[in-house]
Design a protein around this motif. Sequence first.
Motif, PDB file in Angstrom:
ATOM      1  N   GLN A  26      30.625  46.717  30.936  1.00 51.41           N
ATOM      2  CA  GLN A  26      31.853  46.862  31.731  1.00 51.41           C
ATOM      3  C   GLN A  26      32.885  45.816  31.328  1.00 51.41           C
ATOM      4  OE1 GLN A  26      32.894  45.619  36.149  1.00 51.41           O
ATOM      5  NE2 GLN A  26      31.752  47.541  36.225  1.00 51.41           N
ATOM      6  N   TYR A  27      34.124  46.278  31.196  1.00 52.46           N
ATOM      7  CA  TYR A  27      35.258  45.362  31.031  1.00 52.46           C
ATOM      8  C   TYR A  27      36.144  45.515  32.268  1.00 52.46           C
ATOM      9  CZ  TYR A  27      39.531  43.145  29.484  1.00 52.46           C
ATOM     10  OH  TYR A  27      40.638  42.333  29.418  1.00 52.46           O
ATOM     11  N   ARG A  28      36.411  44.385  32.916  1.00 51.90           N
ATOM     12  CA  ARG A  28      37.137  44.397  34.195  1.00 51.90           C
ATOM     13  C   ARG A  28      38.376  43.513  34.096  1.00 51.90           C
ATOM     14  NH1 ARG A  28      36.793  41.808  39.593  1.00 51.90           N
ATOM     15  NH2 ARG A  28      35.686  40.076  38.608  1.00 51.90           N
ATOM     16  N   ALA A  29      39.522  44.055  34.478  1.00 51.81           N
ATOM     17  CA  ALA A  29      40.761  43.280  34.586  1.00 51.81           C
ATOM     18  C   ALA A  29      41.120  43.186  36.061  1.00 51.81           C
ATOM     19  CB  ALA A  29      41.884  43.950  33.805  1.00 51.81           C
ATOM     20  N   PHE A  30      41.539  41.993  36.507  1.00 48.59           N
ATOM     21  CA  PHE A  30      41.767  41.813  37.941  1.00 48.59           C
ATOM     22  C   PHE A  30      42.984  40.937  38.206  1.00 48.59           C
ATOM     23  CE2 PHE A  30      38.562  38.731  36.510  1.00 48.59           C
ATOM     24  CZ  PHE A  30      39.101  37.529  36.926  1.00 48.59           C
ATOM     25  N   GLN A  31      43.544  41.149  39.385  1.00 49.60           N
ATOM     26  CA  GLN A  31      44.582  40.281  39.930  1.00 49.60           C
ATOM     27  C   GLN A  31      43.908  39.354  40.932  1.00 49.60           C
ATOM     28  OE1 GLN A  31      47.941  39.806  39.436  1.00 49.60           O
ATOM     29  NE2 GLN A  31      47.880  38.210  40.985  1.00 49.60           N
ATOM     30  N   SER A  32      44.044  38.044  40.722  1.00 51.14           N
ATOM     31  CA  SER A  32      43.341  37.070  41.555  1.00 51.14           C
ATOM     32  C   SER A  32      44.326  36.226  42.354  1.00 51.14           C
ATOM     33  CB  SER A  32      42.476  36.156  40.677  1.00 51.14           C
ATOM     34  OG  SER A  32      41.924  35.099  41.445  1.00 51.14           O
ATOM     35  N   GLN A  33      43.990  36.019  43.617  1.00 48.08           N
ATOM     36  CA  GLN A  33      44.679  35.016  44.438  1.00 48.08           C
ATOM     37  C   GLN A  33      43.641  33.956  44.798  1.00 48.08           C
ATOM     38  OE1 GLN A  33      45.740  35.229  48.826  1.00 48.08           O
ATOM     39  NE2 GLN A  33      47.777  35.444  47.940  1.00 48.08           N
ATOM     40  N   ALA A  34      43.853  32.725  44.326  1.00 51.53           N
ATOM     41  CA  ALA A  34      42.886  31.647  44.529  1.00 51.53           C
ATOM     42  C   ALA A  34      43.491  30.565  45.412  1.00 51.53           C
ATOM     43  CB  ALA A  34      42.454  31.061  43.190  1.00 51.53           C
ATOM     44  N   LYS A  35      42.650  29.985  46.257  1.00 50.51           N
ATOM     45  CA  LYS A  35      43.054  28.868  47.109  1.00 50.51           C
ATOM     46  C   LYS A  35      42.108  27.703  46.838  1.00 50.51           C
ATOM     47  CE  LYS A  35      44.758  31.914  50.783  1.00 50.51           C
ATOM     48  NZ  LYS A  35      44.643  32.304  52.220  1.00 50.51           N
ATOM     49  N   LEU A  36      42.666  26.608  46.313  1.00 46.88           N
ATOM     50  CA  LEU A  36      41.883  25.401  46.046  1.00 46.88           C
ATOM     51  C   LEU A  36      42.303  24.335  47.055  1.00 46.88           C
ATOM     52  CD1 LEU A  36      39.788  24.369  43.871  1.00 46.88           C
ATOM     53  CD2 LEU A  36      41.720  23.114  42.902  1.00 46.88           C
ATOM     54  N   SER A  37      41.358  23.834  47.822  1.00 49.88           N
ATOM     55  CA  SER A  37      41.667  22.867  48.880  1.00 49.88           C
ATOM     56  C   SER A  37      40.854  21.599  48.691  1.00 49.88           C
ATOM     57  CB  SER A  37      41.384  23.480  50.258  1.00 49.88           C
ATOM     58  OG  SER A  37      40.012  23.825  50.375  1.00 49.88           O
ATOM     59  N   HIS A  38      41.369  20.493  49.237  1.00 51.51           N
ATOM     60  CA  HIS A  38      40.633  19.228  49.235  1.00 51.51           C
ATOM     61  C   HIS A  38      41.030  18.421  50.464  1.00 51.51           C
ATOM     62  CE1 HIS A  38      44.043  16.612  48.117  1.00 51.51           C
ATOM     63  NE2 HIS A  38      44.404  17.564  47.278  1.00 51.51           N
ATOM     64  N   GLU A 249      33.569  51.280  32.607  1.00 49.74           N
ATOM     65  CA  GLU A 249      32.139  51.025  32.430  1.00 49.74           C
ATOM     66  C   GLU A 249      31.537  52.136  31.578  1.00 49.74           C
ATOM     67  OE1 GLU A 249      29.535  49.412  35.727  1.00 49.74           O
ATOM     68  OE2 GLU A 249      28.756  51.468  35.591  1.00 49.74           O
ATOM     69  N   VAL A 250      30.827  51.731  30.532  1.00 50.76           N
ATOM     70  CA  VAL A 250      30.241  52.687  29.586  1.00 50.76           C
ATOM     71  C   VAL A 250      28.734  52.502  29.558  1.00 50.76           C
ATOM     72  CG1 VAL A 250      30.202  53.481  27.194  1.00 50.76           C
ATOM     73  CG2 VAL A 250      32.340  52.656  28.192  1.00 50.76           C
ATOM     74  N   GLU A 251      28.022  53.615  29.611  1.00 49.96           N
ATOM     75  CA  GLU A 251      26.565  53.547  29.526  1.00 49.96           C
ATOM     76  C   GLU A 251      26.141  53.488  28.065  1.00 49.96           C
ATOM     77  OE1 GLU A 251      23.012  56.610  30.558  1.00 49.96           O
ATOM     78  OE2 GLU A 251      24.225  55.965  32.286  1.00 49.96           O
TER      79      GLU A 251
END
Length: 252
Positions: A26-38, A249-251
């Motif tokens: 499988q090859y997956r492309a995604f839009q990510s929203q990340a939250k990094l906190s400290h 996704e390819v078998e």
Amino acid sequence: MRIILSACLCFGSLFASSAVQAFQLQYRAFQSQAKLSHNRAQVPTLWNGAYLNGAPQVTSDSRASEQAVWNSLGHEISLGSELFYPYVYVDVGLAQTYYFPGPDQRVEDLAPKAGIQILTNVQDRWMPFARLGLSQHHLKLVSRRVETRSLPESVLGLKGVAEDRFAVEREWQDNPRLWNGDLSLGCKLYPVPTTAIVVEYRYSQSLGGITIREKETGTNSFVNDAGFSSETELPGVRLVSQELSLAIEVEL
């Protein structure tokens, strides 16, 4: 003789079934929203004596707890295999995302992942699924920018100088890594029996906080390689992300 023949036939059938076991690439492309906190941190800064025209000086400041929100595109490649055909599959993969918190700043996230998928409606061309996984996020900060910084008193022997501009290089030391738990909901659509289009929503959250050691070095144009340096410990660092993805996704 009959018992030996039956055992050979049974072993042969098991070998044949394992030999034809299907794998999914499988090859997956995604839009990510990340939250990094400290959490809140103290920032001790050592000023170069050459820059101060005197002895080195240490100043201290505090950095409030914060949560940075980044949005970016990412991609992932993974390999899956059946665990209990046709309802349960396992997969392993590697994802890469570049976030850009600001001008001349980049956070690299390289994340090996593993998970288990549970499929439903397996007799049709569309198959909803849920996935539970574990990922390890390897973070790297690349930051080189020009910034204005407040100064200690009597800089270069001149009273009343409050700030100056520096070329600041910032990095995270010790290769920080975060363990995250992942939860996904999605659907596989099969236009042909061996190829699927996969739509997926994935939520990922750190299983615990870590401490990141951040180092800054500031260089001023007045005196070569002179300015300041600081090493700050950022406690309680956590990463939370949401991803909306489209994959093929390819078998095999």
